[in-house]
Design a protein around this motif. Sequence first.
Motif, PDB file in Angstrom:
ATOM      1  N   GLY A 132       0.823  -1.211   0.000  1.00 59.02           N
ATOM      2  CA  GLY A 132       0.000   0.000   0.000  1.00 59.02           C
ATOM      3  C   GLY A 132       0.853   1.255   0.000  1.00 59.02           C
ATOM      4  O   GLY A 132       0.446   2.290   0.525  1.00 59.02           O
ATOM      5  N   LYS A 134       3.594   3.785  -2.449  1.00 59.45           N
ATOM      6  CA  LYS A 134       4.089   4.090  -3.795  1.00 59.45           C
ATOM      7  C   LYS A 134       5.585   3.776  -3.874  1.00 59.45           C
ATOM      8  O   LYS A 134       6.346   4.193  -3.004  1.00 59.45           O
ATOM      9  N   GLU A 142       4.930   7.396  -0.183  1.00 58.01           N
ATOM     10  CA  GLU A 142       3.613   7.869   0.259  1.00 58.01           C
ATOM     11  C   GLU A 142       2.599   6.742   0.127  1.00 58.01           C
ATOM     12  O   GLU A 142       2.774   5.826  -0.669  1.00 58.01           O
ATOM     13  N   PRO A 143       1.495   6.840   0.880  1.00 53.94           N
ATOM     14  CA  PRO A 143       0.455   5.807   0.779  1.00 53.94           C
ATOM     15  C   PRO A 143      -0.101   5.738  -0.645  1.00 53.94           C
ATOM     16  O   PRO A 143      -0.249   6.753  -1.315  1.00 53.94           O
ATOM     17  N   THR A 145      -2.836   5.512  -3.309  1.00 52.36           N
ATOM     18  CA  THR A 145      -4.255   5.871  -3.403  1.00 52.36           C
ATOM     19  C   THR A 145      -4.788   5.370  -4.733  1.00 52.36           C
ATOM     20  O   THR A 145      -4.096   5.410  -5.745  1.00 52.36           O
ATOM     21  N   LYS A 149      -7.930  11.881  -7.086  1.00 50.51           N
ATOM     22  CA  LYS A 149      -7.976  12.664  -5.854  1.00 50.51           C
ATOM     23  C   LYS A 149      -8.933  13.823  -6.077  1.00 50.51           C
ATOM     24  O   LYS A 149      -8.995  14.401  -7.135  1.00 50.51           O
TER      25      LYS A 149
END
Length: 150
Positions: A132, A134, A142-143, A145, A149
């Motif tokens: 989960g 990048k 970073e997380p 997504t 966005k």
Amino acid sequence: MSYSENWDSTTVLRKRPEDRARVSRNQTDLNAARRTGANINTEKKSTLTNSSHANTDHRRIAKLDRDNDVAPPPKVDVSVGKAIQQGRQAKGITQKDLAQLVNEKPQVVNEYEAGKAVPNQQILGKLERALGVKLRGKNIGEPLTFGKKK
């Protein structure tokens, strides 16, 4: 000379001369010739027409091989390895567990974390989804997504 007089004589149509050289590639024939006292001559034949020219070709090819080592393929960035390690530790799993999740060998995960692996986009994608986090492009670590966005 009548027909009956030639009955007991023998005519040889083809006779192999005994002094003719014979080529043998096995040890048994060589040992048999040594026992009979025959002259033995051994030669090593080369398939190369000009050995000095062939040697320079081999040297040039070897140099080309070494030149490839001077510019090895790019390795995974250290920041990617740290992101994998942090993501793995945040989930509380070992390298072996992560390797099983992404269906790779534990050594592969180890090489990515150490920054020694040549990047493979499929493996990086699997690691991103499993952790989960990048691992490619901008904002490494970073997380991850999904979707747009807002």
